[in-house]
Write a protein that holds these residues in place. Structure first.
Motif, PDB file in Angstrom:
ATOM      1  N   ASP A 425       0.947  -1.019  -0.016  1.00 33.21           N
ATOM      2  CA  ASP A 425      -0.091  -0.020  -0.120  1.00 33.21           C
ATOM      3  C   ASP A 425       0.725   1.389   0.048  1.00 33.21           C
ATOM      4  O   ASP A 425       0.469   2.456  -0.286  1.00 33.21           O
ATOM      5  N   ARG A 426       2.193   1.025   0.106  1.00 31.69           N
ATOM      6  CA  ARG A 426       3.060   2.196   0.211  1.00 31.69           C
ATOM      7  C   ARG A 426       4.378   2.137  -0.654  1.00 31.69           C
ATOM      8  O   ARG A 426       5.168   2.788  -0.568  1.00 31.69           O
ATOM      9  N   VAL A 427       4.618   0.910  -1.183  1.00 28.62           N
ATOM     10  CA  VAL A 427       5.631   0.518  -2.037  1.00 28.62           C
ATOM     11  C   VAL A 427       5.175  -0.114  -3.179  1.00 28.62           C
ATOM     12  O   VAL A 427       4.649  -1.165  -3.478  1.00 28.62           O
ATOM     13  N   ASP A 428       5.641   0.481  -4.395  1.00 26.13           N
ATOM     14  CA  ASP A 428       5.315  -0.214  -5.910  1.00 26.13           C
ATOM     15  C   ASP A 428       6.533  -0.789  -6.245  1.00 26.13           C
ATOM     16  O   ASP A 428       7.478  -0.679  -5.746  1.00 26.13           O
ATOM     17  N   ARG A 429       5.996  -2.114  -7.034  1.00 31.67           N
ATOM     18  CA  ARG A 429       6.887  -2.873  -7.513  1.00 31.67           C
ATOM     19  C   ARG A 429       7.410  -2.679  -8.989  1.00 31.67           C
ATOM     20  O   ARG A 429       6.432  -2.838  -9.803  1.00 31.67           O
ATOM     21  N   LEU A 430       8.552  -2.905  -9.469  1.00 32.32           N
ATOM     22  CA  LEU A 430       8.807  -2.849 -10.764  1.00 32.32           C
ATOM     23  C   LEU A 430       9.871  -3.835 -11.270  1.00 32.32           C
ATOM     24  O   LEU A 430      11.091  -3.814 -10.614  1.00 32.32           O
ATOM     25  N   GLY A 431       9.364  -4.829 -12.061  1.00 37.47           N
ATOM     26  CA  GLY A 431      10.245  -5.775 -12.528  1.00 37.47           C
ATOM     27  C   GLY A 431      11.357  -4.942 -13.375  1.00 37.47           C
ATOM     28  O   GLY A 431      11.042  -4.158 -14.272  1.00 37.47           O
ATOM     29  N   ASP A 432      12.569  -5.519 -13.330  1.00 39.69           N
ATOM     30  CA  ASP A 432      13.671  -4.802 -14.207  1.00 39.69           C
ATOM     31  C   ASP A 432      14.587  -6.070 -14.362  1.00 39.69           C
ATOM     32  O   ASP A 432      15.030  -6.855 -13.677  1.00 39.69           O
ATOM     33  N   ARG A 433      14.931  -6.068 -15.709  1.00 38.01           N
ATOM     34  CA  ARG A 433      16.003  -7.169 -16.280  1.00 38.01           C
ATOM     35  C   ARG A 433      17.453  -6.823 -16.377  1.00 38.01           C
ATOM     36  O   ARG A 433      18.184  -7.578 -16.597  1.00 38.01           O
ATOM     37  N   ASP A 434      17.660  -5.533 -15.854  1.00 38.30           N
ATOM     38  CA  ASP A 434      19.202  -5.444 -15.708  1.00 38.30           C
ATOM     39  C   ASP A 434      19.697  -6.312 -14.625  1.00 38.30           C
ATOM     40  O   ASP A 434      19.336  -6.822 -13.734  1.00 38.30           O
ATOM     41  N   PRO A 435      21.212  -6.542 -15.117  1.00 34.70           N
ATOM     42  CA  PRO A 435      21.855  -7.506 -14.257  1.00 34.70           C
ATOM     43  C   PRO A 435      22.177  -6.889 -12.844  1.00 34.70           C
ATOM     44  O   PRO A 435      22.135  -5.607 -12.737  1.00 34.70           O
ATOM     45  N   GLY A 436      22.232  -7.670 -11.806  1.00 35.66           N
ATOM     46  CA  GLY A 436      22.856  -7.063 -10.572  1.00 35.66           C
ATOM     47  C   GLY A 436      21.795  -7.339  -9.429  1.00 35.66           C
ATOM     48  O   GLY A 436      20.479  -7.895  -9.929  1.00 35.66           O
ATOM     49  N   PRO A 437      21.811  -6.941  -8.371  1.00 31.38           N
ATOM     50  CA  PRO A 437      20.971  -7.055  -7.084  1.00 31.38           C
ATOM     51  C   PRO A 437      19.711  -6.294  -7.291  1.00 31.38           C
ATOM     52  O   PRO A 437      19.482  -5.212  -8.163  1.00 31.38           O
ATOM     53  N   SER A 438      18.550  -6.481  -6.359  1.00 31.29           N
ATOM     54  CA  SER A 438      17.347  -5.882  -6.669  1.00 31.29           C
ATOM     55  C   SER A 438      17.514  -4.751  -5.423  1.00 31.29           C
ATOM     56  O   SER A 438      18.314  -4.516  -4.807  1.00 31.29           O
ATOM     57  N   LEU A 439      16.636  -3.599  -5.605  1.00 32.15           N
ATOM     58  CA  LEU A 439      16.880  -2.465  -4.757  1.00 32.15           C
ATOM     59  C   LEU A 439      15.462  -2.132  -4.194  1.00 32.15           C
ATOM     60  O   LEU A 439      14.423  -2.079  -4.855  1.00 32.15           O
ATOM     61  N   LEU A 440      15.707  -1.487  -3.053  1.00 32.42           N
ATOM     62  CA  LEU A 440      14.576  -0.850  -2.288  1.00 32.42           C
ATOM     63  C   LEU A 440      14.576   0.745  -2.136  1.00 32.42           C
ATOM     64  O   LEU A 440      15.677   1.114  -1.893  1.00 32.42           O
ATOM     65  N   VAL A 441      13.880   1.472  -3.031  1.00 28.62           N
ATOM     66  CA  VAL A 441      14.173   2.938  -2.970  1.00 28.62           C
ATOM     67  C   VAL A 441      13.182   3.507  -2.050  1.00 28.62           C
ATOM     68  O   VAL A 441      11.742   3.415  -2.197  1.00 28.62           O
ATOM     69  N   ARG A 442      13.629   4.541  -1.281  1.00 31.68           N
ATOM     70  CA  ARG A 442      12.889   5.333  -0.311  1.00 31.68           C
ATOM     71  C   ARG A 442      11.908   6.417  -1.328  1.00 31.68           C
ATOM     72  O   ARG A 442      12.201   6.622  -2.603  1.00 31.68           O
ATOM     73  N   PRO A 443      11.027   6.780  -0.760  1.00 28.91           N
ATOM     74  CA  PRO A 443      10.090   8.013  -1.612  1.00 28.91           C
ATOM     75  C   PRO A 443      10.819   9.069  -2.115  1.00 28.91           C
ATOM     76  O   PRO A 443      10.499   9.659  -2.906  1.00 28.91           O
ATOM     77  N   ASP A 444      12.152   9.471  -1.474  1.00 28.71           N
ATOM     78  CA  ASP A 444      12.730  10.601  -1.792  1.00 28.71           C
ATOM     79  C   ASP A 444      13.922  10.192  -2.666  1.00 28.71           C
ATOM     80  O   ASP A 444      14.672  11.100  -3.245  1.00 28.71           O
ATOM     81  N   GLY A 445      13.716   8.868  -3.068  1.00 29.60           N
ATOM     82  CA  GLY A 445      14.635   8.508  -4.391  1.00 29.60           C
ATOM     83  C   GLY A 445      16.211   7.841  -3.875  1.00 29.60           C
ATOM     84  O   GLY A 445      16.654   7.592  -4.709  1.00 29.60           O
ATOM     85  N   HIS A 446      16.274   7.748  -2.527  1.00 31.85           N
ATOM     86  CA  HIS A 446      17.451   7.070  -2.140  1.00 31.85           C
ATOM     87  C   HIS A 446      17.264   5.794  -1.805  1.00 31.85           C
ATOM     88  O   HIS A 446      16.330   5.185  -1.667  1.00 31.85           O
ATOM     89  N   VAL A 447      18.502   5.024  -2.308  1.00 31.90           N
ATOM     90  CA  VAL A 447      18.360   3.535  -1.925  1.00 31.90           C
ATOM     91  C   VAL A 447      18.687   2.972  -0.554  1.00 31.90           C
ATOM     92  O   VAL A 447      19.663   3.384   0.035  1.00 31.90           O
ATOM     93  N   ALA A 448      17.677   2.224  -0.239  1.00 32.46           N
ATOM     94  CA  ALA A 448      17.643   2.015   1.094  1.00 32.46           C
ATOM     95  C   ALA A 448      18.074   0.450   1.419  1.00 32.46           C
ATOM     96  O   ALA A 448      18.200   0.150   2.585  1.00 32.46           O
ATOM     97  N   TRP A 449      18.196  -0.296   0.494  1.00 35.06           N
ATOM     98  CA  TRP A 449      18.412  -1.626   0.752  1.00 35.06           C
ATOM     99  C   TRP A 449      18.809  -2.172  -0.774  1.00 35.06           C
ATOM    100  O   TRP A 449      18.372  -1.801  -1.713  1.00 35.06           O
ATOM    101  N   ILE A 450      19.872  -3.234  -0.673  1.00 33.24           N
ATOM    102  CA  ILE A 450      20.324  -3.791  -2.019  1.00 33.24           C
ATOM    103  C   ILE A 450      20.316  -5.127  -1.606  1.00 33.24           C
ATOM    104  O   ILE A 450      21.014  -5.511  -0.545  1.00 33.24           O
ATOM    105  N   GLY A 451      19.941  -5.987  -2.446  1.00 29.57           N
ATOM    106  CA  GLY A 451      20.111  -7.485  -2.312  1.00 29.57           C
ATOM    107  C   GLY A 451      19.180  -8.477  -3.102  1.00 29.57           C
ATOM    108  O   GLY A 451      18.940  -7.988  -4.193  1.00 29.57           O
ATOM    109  N   ALA A 452      18.546  -9.884  -2.611  1.00 25.76           N
ATOM    110  CA  ALA A 452      18.103 -10.507  -3.480  1.00 25.76           C
ATOM    111  C   ALA A 452      17.394 -11.640  -2.644  1.00 25.76           C
ATOM    112  O   ALA A 452      16.577 -12.328  -3.190  1.00 25.76           O
ATOM    113  N   GLU A 453      17.192 -11.533  -1.175  1.00 22.83           N
ATOM    114  CA  GLU A 453      16.373 -12.298  -0.377  1.00 22.83           C
ATOM    115  C   GLU A 453      15.158 -11.542   0.081  1.00 22.83           C
ATOM    116  O   GLU A 453      15.308 -10.501   0.719  1.00 22.83           O
ATOM    117  N   GLN A 454      13.984 -12.324   0.075  1.00 24.36           N
ATOM    118  CA  GLN A 454      12.708 -11.703   0.713  1.00 24.36           C
ATOM    119  C   GLN A 454      12.971 -11.498   2.174  1.00 24.36           C
ATOM    120  O   GLN A 454      12.337 -10.446   2.530  1.00 24.36           O
TER     121      GLN A 454
END
Length: 474
Positions: A425-454
């Motif tokens: 309800d407050r985080v959108d998901r975007l599938g991306d085919r670029d190589p590399g880890p997944s990212l969690l981005v804060r509403p201000d555009g800054h990366v808050a997490w980098i990884g691959a595990e739920q």
């Protein structure tokens, strides 16, 4: 009964941007502005790279850019004329000049469209806070109440003064006069004289903006009454002192006077009262960072304060507003002091300026200074991890910013298996085919997490986005 969740004092760029950010999260907002009419001084303000990215992230850039003038990035630091380093990781590697009244009006209308209430002629004269909220007294004798109050009311902030927060730094030593004036003298002769003056005074400005019209900038003028705009005679007097001629100035379109005070608030928050923009920090306008700093304050604070209002913020989330933004302001003030030294008259400053001009031929130096001046080099403390962690998510291809128009967080999933789950309800998901880890981005555009595990993703979702909303199946 509380009518509002947040009251904002000040309808400038920081205040109206904050109001819009809060409304994206359905926070009830009242903006109080002491002036009865919007700002009329037509001076140009400069939007730098990080601010342009933020405006793009909220879907505002195209409408603002239609009213502005672009110029290539570069010559940010102490007006040293160097081009931007190559391969900047941004789609907005330029500076955008916009007339201040236009920008203020566009941001105010954006906030109003989203549902913010703006009340003009409403000066804050006092307030009291208690464990449940803040009661604000206005000059007309009325009172309004909200859960929180944010002072975005400028360098002479009433909110900061009433709150009793210290504002240490250096008082103004000199003023700068700025305005648009008329002259009927030969443009070629004016240009030659201006070029001669700039050899020893690189900050001096008397630049054509139309037939017989010039934008003038005179530094190191004795401190005067900032409540009174400079007159034609003021410009003539100080032009003669600096340039040896008054350039035939005979009329003034608009004008303003501002000092070179440099100050930083001791605290950005006391209980339910917070400070943002010039209410929290002031400095000379060298490098054009002041307005940009305020916009970035607003975007950092908005989603955190909204989470606090809705009762789902973690215990420390709102505290990160000060811990992240105050050090950024301190760095800007330090950079401004350095630029003042480089732009001062005298042989010592001239030698320093020659040295910096040579150093900026080195790509690493030029890039470091540009990233620092434009805000794209900011890194917040989001824990240990790769260099991108805590930095803003670059979007040179324009894939991510359009997804963030609603002010929500963004999960960039490169595994095909991750989900925002109970935080959807407050985080959108975007599938991306670029190589590399997944990212969690804060509403201000800054990366808050980098990884691959739920599992680790869920820990960071809870930390940054608070209590999860678990919806039962119908």
């Amino acid at each position: 009964m509380l009518v509002y969740d947040v009251i904002i004092a000040g309808a400038g760029p920081a205040g109206t941007m904050l109001a819009a950010e809060l409304r994206l999260h359905y926070v009830r907002v009242l903006v109080l502005e002491r002036d009865t009419e919007p700002v009329s001084a037509a001076r140009i303000v400069s939007l730098q790279i990080r601010s342009l990215e933020i405006l793009a992230m909220r879907g505002l850039l195209d409408r603002i850019r239609a009213h502005g003038r672009q110029r290539p990035a570069g010559a940010y630091f102490a007006a040293i004329d160097k081009p931007a380093p190559p391969h900047l990781d941004t789609a907005h590697g330029y500076l955008l000049g916009v007339r201040q009244p236009v920008l203020v009006d566009l941001l105010e209308q954006h906030a109003i469209t989203l549902g913010a209430e703006v009340r003009r002629g409403a000066a804050v004269t006092g307030f009291d806070q208690d464990p449940d909220g803040v009661t604000v007294a206005l000059a007309d004798g009325s009172r309004v109440r909200a859960r929180y109050l944010v002072g975005c009311d400028g360098g002479r902030s009433s909110v900061r003064k009433i709150l009793g927060v210290g504002f240490p730094g250096e008082p103004a030593r000199f003023d700068t006069l700025m305005g648009e004036v008329r002259s009927d003298l030969d443009p070629g002769g004016i240009a030659a004289r201006v070029a001669e003056i700039r050899r020893s005074r690189p900050r001096f400005g008397f630049d054509p903006i139309g037939a017989g019209a010039y934008r003038v900038l005179i530094h190191e003028v004795p401190v005067g009454d900032h409540r009174e705009p400079p007159t034609a005679e003021d410009f003539r007097e100080h032009l003669r002192a600096v340039a040896g001629t008054d350039f035939g100035v005979h009329a003034v379109g608009w004008s303003s006077r501002f000092g070179d005070a440099t100050r930083l608030a001791d605290s950005y928050r006391v209980g339910r009262v917070l400070l943002a923009g010039d209410a929290a920090h002031i400095h000379p306008p060298i490098g054009g960072q002041g307005l940009n700093l305020g916009l970035q304050d607003a975007v950092n604070l908005g989603w955190k304060l909204a989470a606090e209002v809705h009762g789902r913020a973690s215990d420390t989330l709102l505290d990160t507003y000060e811990s992240e933004r105050r050090p950024v302001a301190a760095e800007v003030l330090a950079a401004t002091r350095a630029q003042v030294a480089l732009l001062s008259p005298g042989p010592g400053a001239e030698a320093l300026r020659r040295l910096f001009t040579e150093l900026m031929d080195l790509d690493e130096v030029n890039r470091h200074l540009l990233e620092r001046m434009t805000g794209i080099g900011i890194r917040y403390d989001c824990g240990p991890g790769p260099d991108l962690l805590g930095r803003r998510l670059p979007d040179p291809d324009g894939r991510f910013h359009p997804v963030m128009h609603r002010g929500r967080g963004l999960l960039v999933d490169r595994t095909g298996t991750l989900t925002a789950g109970a935080w959807s309800d407050r985080v959108d998901r975007l599938g991306d085919r670029d190589p590399g880890p997944s990212l969690l981005v804060r509403p201000d555009g800054h990366v808050a997490w980098i990884g691959a595990e739920q599992q680790t993703l869920d820990v960071h979702l809870a930390h940054w986005f608070g209590r999860a909303e678990v919806h039962s199946a119908v």
